[in-house]
Write a protein that holds these residues in place. Sequence first.
Motif, PDB file in Angstrom:
ATOM      1  N   GLU A 128     -10.052  -8.372   1.223  1.00 45.39           N
ATOM      2  CA  GLU A 128      -9.644  -7.551   2.366  1.00 45.39           C
ATOM      3  C   GLU A 128      -8.292  -6.882   2.149  1.00 45.39           C
ATOM      4  O   GLU A 128      -8.094  -5.722   2.529  1.00 45.39           O
ATOM      5  N   ASP A 129      -7.353  -7.586   1.516  1.00 37.16           N
ATOM      6  CA  ASP A 129      -6.035  -6.977   1.337  1.00 37.16           C
ATOM      7  C   ASP A 129      -6.044  -5.830   0.323  1.00 37.16           C
ATOM      8  O   ASP A 129      -5.119  -5.009   0.279  1.00 37.16           O
ATOM      9  N   ALA A 130      -7.103  -5.719  -0.479  1.00 37.71           N
ATOM     10  CA  ALA A 130      -7.170  -4.663  -1.493  1.00 37.71           C
ATOM     11  C   ALA A 130      -7.365  -3.280  -0.894  1.00 37.71           C
ATOM     12  O   ALA A 130      -7.061  -2.274  -1.546  1.00 37.71           O
ATOM     13  N   PHE A 131      -7.846  -3.202   0.338  1.00 39.13           N
ATOM     14  CA  PHE A 131      -7.997  -1.889   0.947  1.00 39.13           C
ATOM     15  C   PHE A 131      -6.636  -1.226   1.144  1.00 39.13           C
ATOM     16  O   PHE A 131      -6.497  -0.016   0.983  1.00 39.13           O
ATOM     17  N   ALA A 132      -5.626  -2.034   1.465  1.00 39.84           N
ATOM     18  CA  ALA A 132      -4.283  -1.495   1.673  1.00 39.84           C
ATOM     19  C   ALA A 132      -3.480  -1.376   0.385  1.00 39.84           C
ATOM     20  O   ALA A 132      -2.605  -0.518   0.282  1.00 39.84           O
ATOM     21  N   THR A 133      -3.797  -2.192  -0.604  1.00 40.39           N
ATOM     22  CA  THR A 133      -2.980  -2.189  -1.820  1.00 40.39           C
ATOM     23  C   THR A 133      -3.546  -1.325  -2.930  1.00 40.39           C
ATOM     24  O   THR A 133      -2.796  -0.856  -3.786  1.00 40.39           O
ATOM     25  N   ALA A 134      -4.866  -1.062  -2.917  1.00 42.26           N
ATOM     26  CA  ALA A 134      -5.469  -0.347  -4.045  1.00 42.26           C
ATOM     27  C   ALA A 134      -6.553   0.646  -3.656  1.00 42.26           C
ATOM     28  O   ALA A 134      -6.620   1.736  -4.209  1.00 42.26           O
ATOM     29  N   PHE A 135      -7.421   0.304  -2.733  1.00 38.06           N
ATOM     30  CA  PHE A 135      -8.579   1.144  -2.413  1.00 38.06           C
ATOM     31  C   PHE A 135      -8.175   2.417  -1.675  1.00 38.06           C
ATOM     32  O   PHE A 135      -8.689   3.495  -1.958  1.00 38.06           O
ATOM     33  N   ALA A 136      -7.254   2.272  -0.743  1.00 40.67           N
ATOM     34  CA  ALA A 136      -6.801   3.426   0.061  1.00 40.67           C
ATOM     35  C   ALA A 136      -5.384   3.153   0.542  1.00 40.67           C
ATOM     36  O   ALA A 136      -5.133   3.062   1.745  1.00 40.67           O
ATOM     37  N   GLN A 137      -4.457   3.047  -0.403  1.00 41.75           N
ATOM     38  CA  GLN A 137      -3.094   2.655  -0.035  1.00 41.75           C
ATOM     39  C   GLN A 137      -2.387   3.687   0.841  1.00 41.75           C
ATOM     40  O   GLN A 137      -1.407   3.363   1.519  1.00 41.75           O
ATOM     41  N   ASN A 138      -2.886   4.917   0.866  1.00 41.04           N
ATOM     42  CA  ASN A 138      -2.258   5.952   1.688  1.00 41.04           C
ATOM     43  C   ASN A 138      -2.850   6.039   3.091  1.00 41.04           C
ATOM     44  O   ASN A 138      -2.437   6.884   3.883  1.00 41.04           O
ATOM     45  N   ALA A 139      -3.804   5.177   3.391  1.00 40.50           N
ATOM     46  CA  ALA A 139      -4.460   5.213   4.700  1.00 40.50           C
ATOM     47  C   ALA A 139      -3.646   4.441   5.733  1.00 40.50           C
ATOM     48  O   ALA A 139      -2.744   3.664   5.411  1.00 40.50           O
ATOM     49  N   SER A 140      -3.995   4.649   6.995  1.00 38.08           N
ATOM     50  CA  SER A 140      -3.347   3.938   8.092  1.00 38.08           C
ATOM     51  C   SER A 140      -3.872   2.512   8.197  1.00 38.08           C
ATOM     52  O   SER A 140      -4.929   2.175   7.637  1.00 38.08           O
ATOM     53  N   ALA A 141      -3.157   1.689   8.931  1.00 38.85           N
ATOM     54  CA  ALA A 141      -3.612   0.314   9.154  1.00 38.85           C
ATOM     55  C   ALA A 141      -4.960   0.301   9.865  1.00 38.85           C
ATOM     56  O   ALA A 141      -5.816  -0.557   9.599  1.00 38.85           O
ATOM     57  N   GLU A 142      -5.155   1.255  10.769  1.00 32.92           N
ATOM     58  CA  GLU A 142      -6.437   1.338  11.482  1.00 32.92           C
ATOM     59  C   GLU A 142      -7.578   1.659  10.515  1.00 32.92           C
ATOM     60  O   GLU A 142      -8.661   1.067  10.588  1.00 32.92           O
ATOM     61  N   ASP A 143      -7.325   2.583   9.596  1.00 31.74           N
ATOM     62  CA  ASP A 143      -8.346   2.905   8.595  1.00 31.74           C
ATOM     63  C   ASP A 143      -8.628   1.708   7.693  1.00 31.74           C
ATOM     64  O   ASP A 143      -9.785   1.455   7.337  1.00 31.74           O
ATOM     65  N   HIS A 144      -7.599   0.989   7.307  1.00 34.21           N
ATOM     66  CA  HIS A 144      -7.800  -0.202   6.472  1.00 34.21           C
ATOM     67  C   HIS A 144      -8.707  -1.200   7.179  1.00 34.21           C
ATOM     68  O   HIS A 144      -9.594  -1.798   6.558  1.00 34.21           O
ATOM     69  N   ALA A 145      -8.475  -1.394   8.472  1.00 38.13           N
ATOM     70  CA  ALA A 145      -9.284  -2.350   9.233  1.00 38.13           C
ATOM     71  C   ALA A 145     -10.747  -1.931   9.260  1.00 38.13           C
ATOM     72  O   ALA A 145     -11.648  -2.763   9.088  1.00 38.13           O
ATOM     73  N   VAL A 146     -10.991  -0.633   9.458  1.00 37.12           N
ATOM     74  CA  VAL A 146     -12.374  -0.143   9.496  1.00 37.12           C
ATOM     75  C   VAL A 146     -13.027  -0.255   8.126  1.00 37.12           C
ATOM     76  O   VAL A 146     -14.168  -0.723   7.996  1.00 37.12           O
ATOM     77  N   LEU A 147     -12.318   0.174   7.080  1.00 42.50           N
ATOM     78  CA  LEU A 147     -12.874   0.104   5.729  1.00 42.50           C
ATOM     79  C   LEU A 147     -13.252  -1.328   5.362  1.00 42.50           C
ATOM     80  O   LEU A 147     -14.314  -1.571   4.770  1.00 42.50           O
ATOM     81  N   ALA A 148     -12.396  -2.269   5.706  1.00 43.14           N
ATOM     82  CA  ALA A 148     -12.682  -3.671   5.390  1.00 43.14           C
ATOM     83  C   ALA A 148     -13.879  -4.179   6.189  1.00 43.14           C
ATOM     84  O   ALA A 148     -14.704  -4.942   5.674  1.00 43.14           O
ATOM     85  N   ALA A 149     -13.989  -3.741   7.443  1.00 43.06           N
ATOM     86  CA  ALA A 149     -15.060  -4.244   8.313  1.00 43.06           C
ATOM     87  C   ALA A 149     -16.427  -3.714   7.909  1.00 43.06           C
ATOM     88  O   ALA A 149     -17.435  -4.416   8.068  1.00 43.06           O
ATOM     89  N   VAL A 150     -16.494  -2.469   7.408  1.00 44.00           N
ATOM     90  CA  VAL A 150     -17.803  -1.872   7.106  1.00 44.00           C
ATOM     91  C   VAL A 150     -18.159  -1.950   5.630  1.00 44.00           C
ATOM     92  O   VAL A 150     -19.209  -1.453   5.223  1.00 44.00           O
ATOM     93  N   GLN A 151     -17.319  -2.568   4.817  1.00 45.98           N
ATOM     94  CA  GLN A 151     -17.570  -2.552   3.371  1.00 45.98           C
ATOM     95  C   GLN A 151     -18.950  -3.123   3.021  1.00 45.98           C
ATOM     96  O   GLN A 151     -19.433  -4.061   3.645  1.00 45.98           O
ATOM     97  N   ARG A 152     -19.545  -2.498   2.005  1.00 48.61           N
ATOM     98  CA  ARG A 152     -20.796  -3.000   1.446  1.00 48.61           C
ATOM     99  C   ARG A 152     -20.506  -3.534   0.051  1.00 48.61           C
ATOM    100  O   ARG A 152     -19.901  -2.835  -0.768  1.00 48.61           O
ATOM    101  N   PRO A 153     -20.945  -4.755  -0.248  1.00 48.48           N
ATOM    102  CA  PRO A 153     -20.708  -5.285  -1.596  1.00 48.48           C
ATOM    103  C   PRO A 153     -21.584  -4.564  -2.612  1.00 48.48           C
ATOM    104  O   PRO A 153     -22.634  -4.010  -2.267  1.00 48.48           O
ATOM    105  N   ILE A 154     -21.154  -4.574  -3.843  1.00 48.78           N
ATOM    106  CA  ILE A 154     -21.931  -3.954  -4.908  1.00 48.78           C
ATOM    107  C   ILE A 154     -22.489  -5.045  -5.817  1.00 48.78           C
ATOM    108  O   ILE A 154     -21.816  -6.038  -6.117  1.00 48.78           O
ATOM    109  N   SER A 155     -23.735  -4.857  -6.226  1.00 47.96           N
ATOM    110  CA  SER A 155     -24.405  -5.833  -7.077  1.00 47.96           C
ATOM    111  C   SER A 155     -24.041  -5.621  -8.546  1.00 47.96           C
ATOM    112  O   SER A 155     -23.787  -4.490  -8.987  1.00 47.96           O
TER     113      SER A 155
END
Length: 231
Positions: A128-155
């Motif tokens: 979950e912390d990777a959304f803010a540190t690497a996946f979308a570090q320029n996004a807002s905290a609100e965006d980080h929360a949404v990205l983490a909540a809707v993430q789909r894992p990859i096989s």
Amino acid sequence: MAKADVTVVLAHGAWADGSSWARVITALETEAIKVQAAPLPLTSLADDVAALSRSLDRTEGPVVLAGHAYAGAVIALARRARVKALVYIAALAPDEGEKVADVFYRLAPHPKAPKLAPDDNGLIWLPEDAFATAFAQNASAEDHAVLAAVQRPISLNCITVPAGRPLWKDVPSWYLIAEQDRMIVPETQRFMAERMKATIRTQAVDHTPSVTAPAAVADVIREAVRSVSGN
């Protein structure tokens, strides 16, 4: 304005879903460009290509395919019919016989890139912390929360099988290099883009500019659409 007969089909990458394209969709639709976001299961490369094909079946006329990150491998294996251009947004572009993992791990990762490992089901989740540190570090905290909540894992089945002949060998392609990307090394992006002979656009954006810099993403897609439509 681009002709209305061109449809843009967007493919999300790992740890995301179609909502990651929301701001790009609204930007394009203000110019009357038809847009669809293809839902990918992220269960295997073959499953994702099949899902993309089902989305293409819902369109008519010429298509511009845009893929983010892992989905670069998916759009390159789409059926040739009606696909007139490809757009890569910080995306992976394995050549024939290469695996997604081969290009993803081509160079040493960014120091803030997350350590990735499959769970007992063979699925890789993003910490979950990777959304803010690497996946979308320029996004807002609100965006980080949404990205983490809707993430789909990859096989693992998505990234460990050799790819077929990529469509970028046959149709024009565009590539947006994300200079601040902490997930896919920018040097690797440039290597792939140059190998593809893509039209390269470079921006000081993070790994997920569809969220953090949607205007830049829409500009590249719009350029591809205009090339196809002749406008």
